[in-house]
Design a protein around this motif. Sequence first.
Motif, PDB file in Angstrom:
ATOM      1  N   LEU A   7      31.738  -9.258 -30.644  1.00 33.57           N
ATOM      2  CA  LEU A   7      30.282  -9.196 -30.541  1.00 33.57           C
ATOM      3  C   LEU A   7      29.824  -7.839 -30.008  1.00 33.57           C
ATOM      4  N   GLU A   8      30.557  -7.291 -29.074  1.00 35.93           N
ATOM      5  CA  GLU A   8      30.222  -5.972 -28.534  1.00 35.93           C
ATOM      6  C   GLU A   8      30.358  -4.895 -29.607  1.00 35.93           C
ATOM      7  N   MET A   9      31.391  -5.008 -30.456  1.00 34.73           N
ATOM      8  CA  MET A   9      31.587  -4.030 -31.518  1.00 34.73           C
ATOM      9  C   MET A   9      30.470  -4.107 -32.550  1.00 34.73           C
ATOM     10  N   MET A  10      29.964  -5.313 -32.805  1.00 35.03           N
ATOM     11  CA  MET A  10      28.950  -5.534 -33.839  1.00 35.03           C
ATOM     12  C   MET A  10      27.520  -5.474 -33.301  1.00 35.03           C
ATOM     13  N   ALA A  11      27.355  -5.151 -32.051  1.00 37.34           N
ATOM     14  CA  ALA A  11      26.054  -5.260 -31.378  1.00 37.34           C
ATOM     15  C   ALA A  11      24.931  -4.499 -32.082  1.00 37.34           C
ATOM     16  N   GLY A  12      25.220  -3.340 -32.632  1.00 39.33           N
ATOM     17  CA  GLY A  12      24.151  -2.522 -33.194  1.00 39.33           C
ATOM     18  C   GLY A  12      23.898  -2.710 -34.676  1.00 39.33           C
ATOM     19  N   TYR A  13      24.528  -3.702 -35.297  1.00 37.94           N
ATOM     20  CA  TYR A  13      24.423  -3.865 -36.740  1.00 37.94           C
ATOM     21  C   TYR A  13      23.660  -5.127 -37.128  1.00 37.94           C
ATOM     22  N   LYS A  14      22.924  -5.019 -38.238  1.00 40.39           N
ATOM     23  CA  LYS A  14      22.155  -6.143 -38.766  1.00 40.39           C
ATOM     24  C   LYS A  14      22.827  -6.791 -39.971  1.00 40.39           C
ATOM     25  N   LYS A  15      23.655  -6.020 -40.670  1.00 45.63           N
ATOM     26  CA  LYS A  15      24.353  -6.555 -41.838  1.00 45.63           C
ATOM     27  C   LYS A  15      25.751  -5.960 -41.913  1.00 45.63           C
ATOM     28  N   ILE A  16      26.753  -6.815 -42.004  1.00 44.70           N
ATOM     29  CA  ILE A  16      28.139  -6.354 -42.048  1.00 44.70           C
ATOM     30  C   ILE A  16      28.907  -7.072 -43.153  1.00 44.70           C
ATOM     31  N   LEU A  17      30.011  -6.463 -43.538  1.00 45.60           N
ATOM     32  CA  LEU A  17      30.973  -7.107 -44.424  1.00 45.60           C
ATOM     33  C   LEU A  17      32.144  -7.567 -43.570  1.00 45.60           C
ATOM     34  N   LEU A  18      32.413  -8.841 -43.565  1.00 44.21           N
ATOM     35  CA  LEU A  18      33.571  -9.406 -42.863  1.00 44.21           C
ATOM     36  C   LEU A  18      34.616  -9.710 -43.921  1.00 44.21           C
ATOM     37  N   VAL A  19      35.706  -8.972 -43.904  1.00 41.52           N
ATOM     38  CA  VAL A  19      36.681  -9.083 -44.982  1.00 41.52           C
ATOM     39  C   VAL A  19      38.050  -9.498 -44.462  1.00 41.52           C
ATOM     40  N   ALA A  56      32.739 -15.758 -38.995  1.00 36.12           N
ATOM     41  CA  ALA A  56      31.380 -15.495 -39.457  1.00 36.12           C
ATOM     42  C   ALA A  56      30.401 -16.480 -38.833  1.00 36.12           C
ATOM     43  N   SER A  57      30.773 -17.742 -38.798  1.00 35.04           N
ATOM     44  CA  SER A  57      29.902 -18.763 -38.197  1.00 35.04           C
ATOM     45  C   SER A  57      29.701 -18.512 -36.713  1.00 35.04           C
ATOM     46  N   ALA A  58      30.779 -18.155 -36.036  1.00 30.34           N
ATOM     47  CA  ALA A  58      30.700 -17.905 -34.593  1.00 30.34           C
ATOM     48  C   ALA A  58      29.782 -16.716 -34.301  1.00 30.34           C
ATOM     49  N   LYS A 114      22.226 -15.424 -33.231  1.00 26.99           N
ATOM     50  CA  LYS A 114      20.976 -16.181 -33.333  1.00 26.99           C
ATOM     51  C   LYS A 114      20.542 -16.672 -31.962  1.00 26.99           C
ATOM     52  N   LYS A 115      21.502 -17.097 -31.172  1.00 26.85           N
ATOM     53  CA  LYS A 115      21.215 -17.560 -29.818  1.00 26.85           C
ATOM     54  C   LYS A 115      20.610 -16.444 -28.978  1.00 26.85           C
ATOM     55  N   ASP A 116      21.057 -15.219 -29.214  1.00 22.67           N
ATOM     56  CA  ASP A 116      20.548 -14.059 -28.463  1.00 22.67           C
ATOM     57  C   ASP A 116      19.260 -13.498 -29.066  1.00 22.67           C
ATOM     58  N   GLY A 117      18.758 -14.130 -30.121  1.00 21.65           N
ATOM     59  CA  GLY A 117      17.537 -13.657 -30.753  1.00 21.65           C
ATOM     60  C   GLY A 117      17.719 -12.383 -31.558  1.00 21.65           C
ATOM     61  N   ASN A 118      18.945 -12.144 -31.989  1.00 20.16           N
ATOM     62  CA  ASN A 118      19.273 -10.927 -32.737  1.00 20.16           C
ATOM     63  C   ASN A 118      20.166 -11.303 -33.920  1.00 20.16           C
ATOM     64  N   PRO A 119      19.609 -11.990 -34.922  1.00 25.71           N
ATOM     65  CA  PRO A 119      20.432 -12.502 -36.028  1.00 25.71           C
ATOM     66  C   PRO A 119      21.152 -11.403 -36.795  1.00 25.71           C
ATOM     67  N   ILE A 120      22.247 -11.767 -37.411  1.00 29.55           N
ATOM     68  CA  ILE A 120      23.055 -10.829 -38.181  1.00 29.55           C
ATOM     69  C   ILE A 120      23.357 -11.429 -39.541  1.00 29.55           C
ATOM     70  N   GLU A 121      23.308 -10.601 -40.577  1.00 32.76           N
ATOM     71  CA  GLU A 121      23.681 -11.029 -41.923  1.00 32.76           C
ATOM     72  C   GLU A 121      25.133 -10.633 -42.167  1.00 32.76           C
ATOM     73  N   ILE A 122      25.918 -11.599 -42.602  1.00 31.91           N
ATOM     74  CA  ILE A 122      27.345 -11.356 -42.796  1.00 31.91           C
ATOM     75  C   ILE A 122      27.741 -11.706 -44.223  1.00 31.91           C
ATOM     76  N   VAL A 123      28.305 -10.724 -44.925  1.00 31.05           N
ATOM     77  CA  VAL A 123      28.869 -10.962 -46.247  1.00 31.05           C
ATOM     78  C   VAL A 123      30.355 -11.253 -46.062  1.00 31.05           C
ATOM     79  N   GLU A 124      30.806 -12.397 -46.545  1.00 30.62           N
ATOM     80  CA  GLU A 124      32.204 -12.798 -46.382  1.00 30.62           C
ATOM     81  C   GLU A 124      32.997 -12.530 -47.655  1.00 30.62           C
ATOM     82  N   TYR A 125      34.208 -11.986 -47.480  1.00 35.84           N
ATOM     83  CA  TYR A 125      35.064 -11.702 -48.633  1.00 35.84           C
ATOM     84  C   TYR A 125      36.510 -11.674 -48.146  1.00 35.84           C
ATOM     85  N   THR A 126      37.397 -12.235 -48.948  1.00 37.38           N
ATOM     86  CA  THR A 126      38.822 -12.189 -48.608  1.00 37.38           C
ATOM     87  C   THR A 126      39.587 -11.551 -49.752  1.00 37.38           C
ATOM     88  N   LEU A 127      40.234 -10.442 -49.461  1.00 33.56           N
ATOM     89  CA  LEU A 127      41.005  -9.708 -50.464  1.00 33.56           C
ATOM     90  C   LEU A 127      42.423 -10.250 -50.572  1.00 33.56           C
TER      91      LEU A 127
END
Length: 223
Positions: A13-25, A46-48, A54-67
């Motif tokens: 969460l600390e690593m992702m703090a400044g992002y609104k949309k990420i790719l989780l692969v 991704a769910s976690a 969302k609980k912190d009032g700072n939602p994040i969009e996550i694109v999920e993909y498994t290579l």
Amino acid sequence: MVVAERKPIKEILEMMAGYKKILLVGCKGCVTVCCAGGTKEVGILASALRIARKKDGNPIEIVEYTLERQCDPEYIEQVSSIVEGDGVEAILSMACSVGPQYMAKRYAVPVYPALNTTFIGGSLEHGVWAEFCQACGNCVIHHFGGICPVSRCSKSLFNGPCGGSAGGKCEISKEVDCAWHLIYERMKALGRLDDMAKIFPIKDWSTSRDGGPRKVVREDMRL
């Protein structure tokens, strides 16, 4: 296989703090086998992350993909349209450390590791993995009954036990088998106890990581 485990959710969460949309692969290779970075684990993380943000009032969009794998360039290309044309601000890689390094080389966005790469090992039982190899580059297990003294002896001894073991257990912990006890029992079962009298010279570590980053070249397979 390479064994890895997921970083604590707080650290991610600390690593992702400044992002609104990420790719989780994720990766369908070793980290799927050790239940750290496959499709299921990508979904769980991704769910976690979504719930926590969302609980912190700072939602994040996550694109999920498994290579299929993250250690081959051709598979890395499969997410190019997502990374380069979908507004992704960062990549969070659920692979061994090779994966995020390949991703970072290919894509001009920040890349973060979601896993800690631990060792090369195998399964002892369901949900338990142990180290069996340190990838020293010169396998010698045939001299020791098929047991690696480099990785399985706590002191990487080549010429018998240190004298600190008791009851077949290493002095560092009662939970750790003495590798040389295992070697003795194996050599005894093979009728090769006389081989244990051989003295092995100091190991040449130039084939290991001490010689710098390693590379394997198969000229018969190069294009």
